[in-house]
Design an enzyme around this catalytic site. Structure first.
Site, PDB file in Angstrom:
ATOM      1  N   ASP A   1       0.822  -1.217   0.000  1.00  0.00           N
ATOM      2  CA  ASP A   1       0.000   0.000   0.000  1.00  0.00           C
ATOM      3  C   ASP A   1       0.853   1.263   0.000  1.00  0.00           C
ATOM      4  OD1 ASP A   1      -2.134  -1.723   0.276  1.00  0.00           O
ATOM      5  OD2 ASP A   1      -2.875  -0.835   2.137  1.00  0.00           O
ATOM      6  N   ASP A   2       0.217   2.350  -0.442  1.00  0.00           N
ATOM      7  CA  ASP A   2       0.665   3.735  -0.255  1.00  0.00           C
ATOM      8  C   ASP A   2       1.707   4.239  -1.248  1.00  0.00           C
ATOM      9  OD1 ASP A   2      -1.013   3.565   1.904  1.00  0.00           O
ATOM     10  OD2 ASP A   2       0.453   4.168   3.420  1.00  0.00           O
TER      11      ASP A   2
ATOM     12  N   HIS B   1      -6.267   3.132  -3.777  1.00  0.00           N
ATOM     13  CA  HIS B   1      -6.183   3.372  -2.334  1.00  0.00           C
ATOM     14  C   HIS B   1      -6.520   4.829  -2.002  1.00  0.00           C
ATOM     15  CE1 HIS B   1      -4.876   2.036   1.604  1.00  0.00           C
ATOM     16  NE2 HIS B   1      -3.788   2.773   1.642  1.00  0.00           N
TER      17      HIS B   1
ATOM     18  N   HIS C   1      -5.443   9.592   0.779  1.00  0.00           N
ATOM     19  CA  HIS C   1      -5.309   8.770   1.980  1.00  0.00           C
ATOM     20  C   HIS C   1      -5.969   9.371   3.223  1.00  0.00           C
ATOM     21  CE1 HIS C   1      -3.273   5.801   4.635  1.00  0.00           C
ATOM     22  NE2 HIS C   1      -3.182   5.099   3.537  1.00  0.00           N
TER      23      HIS C   1
ATOM     24  N   TYR D   1      -6.344   2.811   6.262  1.00  0.00           N
ATOM     25  CA  TYR D   1      -6.607   2.419   7.669  1.00  0.00           C
ATOM     26  C   TYR D   1      -7.721   1.378   7.781  1.00  0.00           C
ATOM     27  CZ  TYR D   1      -4.406   7.020   7.767  1.00  0.00           C
ATOM     28  OH  TYR D   1      -3.576   8.094   7.522  1.00  0.00           O
TER      29      TYR D   1
ATOM     30  N   HIS E   1       3.868  -1.990   3.226  1.00  0.00           N
ATOM     31  CA  HIS E   1       3.873  -0.640   2.671  1.00  0.00           C
ATOM     32  C   HIS E   1       5.205  -0.436   1.954  1.00  0.00           C
ATOM     33  CE1 HIS E   1       0.649  -0.368   5.639  1.00  0.00           C
ATOM     34  NE2 HIS E   1       0.180   0.634   4.924  1.00  0.00           N
TER      35      HIS E   1
HETATM   36 ZN   LIG Z   1      -2.561   3.203   3.224  1.00  0.00          ZN
END
Ligand SMILES: [Zn+2]
Length: 257
Positions: free
Chosen positions: A64-65, A115, A119, A162, A217
């Site tokens: 993610d991210d 995503h 965020h 989250y 991540h």
């Molecule tokens: Zn995230």
């Protein structure tokens, strides 16, 4: 044989094998699992009662991210070394800042999911704003990938920041045929710890669960640092990597008729 012919033969062999895996002892991707929103709209035991149909010792790797070029590229190299395919849930803002890295993730055979754009805590913002975050995030990734700004994702996979989404947001995504991913286990790589501590934590969790969707991540330097050792752990302990892809739409018959 001339040196040119020898070189051509060598390249020929190399490129043939590259389609599978150049390293015979690599971990490899054991199978491809297509995930269909109609039958599995929400997966991952962290948030939902059901998860993917994985056999014992099967894992799905998710990141993610990103993208974050310095660390994402390290993760990509580690995955390529082991011929493993993963899924990256990208932040739209980061995708718009690093379109070449988005293209590289896709070109190396990984699945690109979504995503949000920036965020946020989605459960704490009004529905229309949350919808805008989903749409803008998808559009930014699609722009990076294909040069077109569309809120219709070419890969309808989404993960809430989250793991927080409201029922209305879940319903919206389901109505659009988008699979919402939670995770079955995670590296807790958002917490301060050394790479060694992260490796120990995530491998212990995996040993305990025996299988599952694993969340990392890729912008985290400690995750990029442990990826070669983590993949080695999978290989040495009999784990198999499953690559998830969207269930294709019904084939258009344009070239058949
Ligand atoms: Zn995230």
């Amino acid at each position: 044989m001339s040196s040119g012919a020898a070189l051509a033969a060598l390249i020929g062999i190399a490129s043939t094998e590259a389609a599978e895996c150049p390293r015979k002892d690599a971990l490899g991707t054991s199978r491809v699992l297509s995930v269909d929103a109609r039958t599995t709209p929400r997966v991952g035991l962290k948030s939902f009662p059901q998860t993917l149909a994985l056999a014992d010792h099967e894992v799905v790797l998710t990141f993610d991210d990103g993208p974050n070029p310095p660390t994402t590229s390290k993760v990509l190299v580690a995955l390529a070394q082991e011929c493993v395919r993963a899924t990256f849930f990208l932040i739209g803002l980061h995708a718009s800042q690093h379109p070449d890295m988005v293209k590289r993730i896709a070109r190396e055979g990984h699945t690109v999911g979504h995503h949000t754009f920036s965020h946020p805590f989605m459960a704490r913002i009004p529905f229309d704003k949350a919808k805008g975050e989903i749409d803008r995030g998808v559009a930014a990734v699609e722009m990076a990938l294909h040069g077109s700004s569309t809120a219709t994702p070419s890969t309808p996979f989404f993960r809430f920041p989250y793991f927080q989404g409201t029922q209305a947001q879940l319903d919206l995504l389901q109505s659009r045929g988008v699979v919402v991913f939670g995770a079955d286990l995670w590296a807790s790589d958002w917490n301060e710890m050394t790479p060694e501590q992260e490796l120990k934590l995530v491998t212990e969790r995996l040993a305990a669960s025996g299988k599952g969707i694993v969340l990392f991540h890729d912008p985290k330097a400690r995750t990029a640092a442990i990826m070669p050792a983590f993949l080695r752990y999978l290989r040495e302990n009999g784990f198999r990597v499953v690559h998830i892809v969207p269930a294709g739409p019904p084939q258009k018959s344009a070239d058949a008729r």
